[in-house]
Design a protein around this motif. Structure first.
Motif, PDB file in Angstrom:
ATOM      1  N   SER A  29      50.554  42.486  18.907  1.00 35.39           N
ATOM      2  CA  SER A  29      51.910  42.505  18.383  1.00 35.39           C
ATOM      3  C   SER A  29      52.136  43.718  17.479  1.00 35.39           C
ATOM      4  CB  SER A  29      52.178  41.220  17.610  1.00 35.39           C
ATOM      5  OG  SER A  29      53.467  41.232  17.090  1.00 35.39           O
ATOM      6  N   TYR A  44      52.213  47.068  19.692  1.00 42.88           N
ATOM      7  CA  TYR A  44      53.393  47.293  20.515  1.00 42.88           C
ATOM      8  C   TYR A  44      54.711  47.103  19.763  1.00 42.88           C
ATOM      9  CZ  TYR A  44      50.547  47.408  24.749  1.00 42.88           C
ATOM     10  OH  TYR A  44      49.648  47.741  25.723  1.00 42.88           O
ATOM     11  N   ARG A  68      58.306  48.012  21.409  1.00 42.83           N
ATOM     12  CA  ARG A  68      59.130  46.838  21.708  1.00 42.83           C
ATOM     13  C   ARG A  68      60.491  46.938  21.004  1.00 42.83           C
ATOM     14  NH1 ARG A  68      58.352  41.812  23.725  1.00 42.83           N
ATOM     15  NH2 ARG A  68      56.202  42.249  24.234  1.00 42.83           N
ATOM     16  N   LYS A 100      64.096  47.200  22.888  1.00 40.61           N
ATOM     17  CA  LYS A 100      65.103  46.182  22.592  1.00 40.61           C
ATOM     18  C   LYS A 100      66.407  46.816  22.137  1.00 40.61           C
ATOM     19  CE  LYS A 100      62.792  41.907  21.390  1.00 40.61           C
ATOM     20  NZ  LYS A 100      62.585  40.920  20.334  1.00 40.61           N
ATOM     21  N   LEU A 121      60.466  46.447  29.047  1.00 40.12           N
ATOM     22  CA  LEU A 121      60.154  45.448  28.025  1.00 40.12           C
ATOM     23  C   LEU A 121      59.413  44.260  28.640  1.00 40.12           C
ATOM     24  CD1 LEU A 121      60.611  44.788  25.015  1.00 40.12           C
ATOM     25  CD2 LEU A 121      62.686  43.621  25.694  1.00 40.12           C
ATOM     26  N   LEU A 151      55.633  44.843  29.363  1.00 42.57           N
ATOM     27  CA  LEU A 151      54.660  44.834  28.264  1.00 42.57           C
ATOM     28  C   LEU A 151      53.862  43.533  28.311  1.00 42.57           C
ATOM     29  CD1 LEU A 151      56.797  46.171  25.270  1.00 42.57           C
ATOM     30  CD2 LEU A 151      55.097  47.414  26.596  1.00 42.57           C
ATOM     31  N   ALA A 199      54.252  39.909  22.184  1.00 43.13           N
ATOM     32  CA  ALA A 199      55.478  39.395  21.580  1.00 43.13           C
ATOM     33  C   ALA A 199      55.133  38.628  20.308  1.00 43.13           C
ATOM     34  CB  ALA A 199      56.203  38.478  22.551  1.00 43.13           C
TER      35      ALA A 199
END
Length: 101
Positions: free
Chosen positions: A17, A20, A24, A28, A48, A51, A56
């Motif tokens: 997390s 990335y 990310r 977004k 997205l 990934l 996330a």
């Protein structure tokens, strides 16, 4: 004590997390920008979704820092209710006393 594999899996998710997070956020922002053409927004959405799922932040589970227990977690203290009670009974939490009535 929680299974070591579950705790390590969660740590791996935290590392992914963090790794990335910038990419990310950038993708977004592109996907949400209504001023951009729909094709460009769709490409950003595809990138997205390409990934790793574990990158996330929503997949990270709050776990006790001492025992790894996933439930009964106090965010402020980073520990579960059971570990908190043990620490409070041992006198490691200042100002906390066991209640009785």
């Amino acid at each position: 004590m929680a299974k070591k594999s579950a705790v390590e899996r969660n740590r791996k998710r935290e590392r992914l997390s963090q790794r990335y997070a910038a990419k990310r956020a950038q993708l977004k922002a592109i996907a949400r920008d209504r001023d951009l053409p729909i094709e460009e927004r769709f490409k950003a959405q595809l990138k997205l979704s390409a990934l790793p799922r574990n990158s996330a932040p929503i997949r990270i589970r709050n776990r006790c820092g001492i025992t790894g227990r996933p439930r009964g977690y106090y965010r402020k203290l980073n520990m579960s209710r059971i570990a908190l009670r043990d620490y409070a009974s041992s006198g490691f939490v200042p100002g906390m006393v066991k209640s009785s009535w």
